[in-house]
Design an enzyme around this catalytic site. Sequence first.
Site, mmCIF file in Angstrom:
data_model
loop_
_atom_site.group_PDB
_atom_site.id
_atom_site.type_symbol
_atom_site.label_atom_id
_atom_site.label_comp_id
_atom_site.label_asym_id
_atom_site.label_seq_id
_atom_site.Cartn_x
_atom_site.Cartn_y
_atom_site.Cartn_z
ATOM 1 N N PHE A 69 35.717 34.353 35.022
ATOM 2 C CA PHE A 69 34.467 33.702 35.380
ATOM 3 C C PHE A 69 33.583 33.605 34.137
ATOM 4 O O PHE A 69 33.417 34.591 33.408
ATOM 5 C CB PHE A 69 33.744 34.469 36.493
ATOM 6 C CG PHE A 69 32.625 33.683 37.102
ATOM 7 C CD1 PHE A 69 32.900 32.646 37.969
ATOM 8 C CD2 PHE A 69 31.312 33.955 36.782
ATOM 9 C CE1 PHE A 69 31.869 31.886 38.515
ATOM 10 C CE2 PHE A 69 30.269 33.209 37.325
ATOM 11 C CZ PHE A 69 30.556 32.169 38.200
ATOM 12 N N ASP A 73 35.896 43.310 37.288
ATOM 13 C CA ASP A 73 34.935 42.523 38.051
ATOM 14 C C ASP A 73 35.520 42.333 39.446
ATOM 15 O O ASP A 73 36.589 41.728 39.606
ATOM 16 C CB ASP A 73 34.700 41.167 37.362
ATOM 17 C CG ASP A 73 33.632 40.335 38.053
ATOM 18 O OD1 ASP A 73 33.386 40.551 39.254
ATOM 19 O OD2 ASP A 73 33.056 39.447 37.394
ATOM 20 N N ARG A 132 38.621 24.857 46.068
ATOM 21 C CA ARG A 132 38.769 26.260 46.478
ATOM 22 C C ARG A 132 38.446 26.404 47.963
ATOM 23 O O ARG A 132 37.383 25.975 48.419
ATOM 24 C CB ARG A 132 37.838 27.166 45.685
ATOM 25 C CG ARG A 132 38.020 27.154 44.187
ATOM 26 C CD ARG A 132 37.281 28.317 43.546
ATOM 27 N NE ARG A 132 35.921 28.475 44.061
ATOM 28 C CZ ARG A 132 35.178 29.569 43.884
ATOM 29 N NH1 ARG A 132 35.665 30.598 43.224
ATOM 30 N NH2 ARG A 132 33.947 29.629 44.350
ATOM 31 N N TYR A 155 27.065 38.960 47.497
ATOM 32 C CA TYR A 155 26.737 37.753 48.264
ATOM 33 C C TYR A 155 27.946 36.913 48.638
ATOM 34 O O TYR A 155 27.803 35.883 49.300
ATOM 35 C CB TYR A 155 25.701 36.890 47.537
ATOM 36 C CG TYR A 155 26.023 36.518 46.108
ATOM 37 C CD1 TYR A 155 26.923 35.515 45.805
ATOM 38 C CD2 TYR A 155 25.387 37.164 45.057
ATOM 39 C CE1 TYR A 155 27.201 35.172 44.498
ATOM 40 C CE2 TYR A 155 25.649 36.837 43.751
ATOM 41 C CZ TYR A 155 26.565 35.828 43.471
ATOM 42 O OH TYR A 155 26.832 35.493 42.166
ATOM 43 N N LYS A 156 29.148 37.335 48.263
ATOM 44 C CA LYS A 156 30.344 36.601 48.666
ATOM 45 C C LYS A 156 30.888 37.218 49.958
ATOM 46 O O LYS A 156 30.272 37.100 51.009
ATOM 47 C CB LYS A 156 31.363 36.593 47.531
ATOM 48 C CG LYS A 156 30.849 35.943 46.241
ATOM 49 C CD LYS A 156 31.940 35.842 45.202
ATOM 50 C CE LYS A 156 31.447 35.496 43.811
ATOM 51 N NZ LYS A 156 30.437 34.476 43.655
#
Length: 421
Positions: A130, A206, A380, A231-232
């Site tokens: 990322f 991560d 995705r 938040y995912k």
Amino acid sequence: MSITLQDCQEKDRQDPLAAARDQFALPEGVIYLDGNSLGAQPKAALARASEVVSYEWGVGLIRSWNTASWFDLPQRLGNKLARLIGAGEDQVVVTDTTSINLYKVLAAALRQQAANAPTRRVIVSERRNFPTDLYIAQGLTEQLMAHGAPAFELRLIDSPEELPTALTDDVSVVMLTHVNYQTGYMYNMKETTALVHERGALTVWDLAHSAGAVPVDLVGANADYAVGCTYKYLNGGPGSPAFLWVNPVHQNQFWQPLSGWWGHARPFAMEPGYEPQKGISRYLCGTQPITSLSLVECGLNTFANTDMQAIRAKSLALTSLFIELVKQECADHPLTLITPTDANYRGSQVSYEHPEGFAVVQALIDQGVIPDYREPRNMRFGFTPLYTSFVDVWESVRILKDILDTRRWDQPQFHRRGAVT
């Protein structure tokens, strides 16, 4: 034999996690396959936000730091999150952002290595990591060199298979995302960490696309440092605070590069000199964002009646079904699967490349199916086991097939880009 709608309906009838869907405020007519970017809203979040703003802040005012236990919220949430990532009591703190937490632990790991092996000045990561992770590493190494430190190098590999070759005797830290945000590839954390340690380096993991979606065992893997967001798959709300974990053997060696008052041993003694707290609390920095922290607890509470093994089983069933249905229904279209078919290396998302991937995703959103798009050409589809049904998978592929068959994606409005993709 072809997969049918009735097959998917039967899977939903037999799903032990089906009732968990009732905990979420899911809009009518929407199939939400973007939990790998922003989780859906827990129904409890609205009432909790109102309680914090109207009562704890509105009535309690500053007294709520004590009466509502605001002060120790980062540690309490950390202990609640710990069981989802294989961590122990008082090993996790919820605070700041993933980028800030990554800066903290990467700086600490480099300093720790410099004391023992000063010739190790290479950070290894993936080119498809990322971007913020790479940017933080680049900025930190430039900052160190600007202050007179020896030259550092960020060495990027193009695939997990290249990692063993990249682990030369000048490597200090290996910074990897457990589940890759583009491909959904999942590392074997225990094997990878053992390899990195064997070569004399430290690991920074991560967990942004892992926590709440796949089983993680930080302690069992003997990892060194880990960060991630809430938040995912953890459903903490847009931009909700991140988390940070440190192996207990490193905790009190940790040098805090952002030595704010919240990590001080006696923050309200108001002393002019910094002395870090013992343990996990030294990883805090400034005053905590209480409203957003409080909503993180609502997301974590949605996991109360299950465990990561049950979530993993459904995740694999959902992603396998999606892959098989796309193969069955959309084989005539230029879709390239870039997610591993081997379940041992697949997270909870499925990614396809398509020459017009951005436009296809916008057409899907227009039809009520919400995935997301990442450059280059990457569609995705994120599957959150707590609220995604097997019929959702069937319907999403049916709509995808129709969009591809009719070329509905090839309309001007589906090619226009907003600020966020």
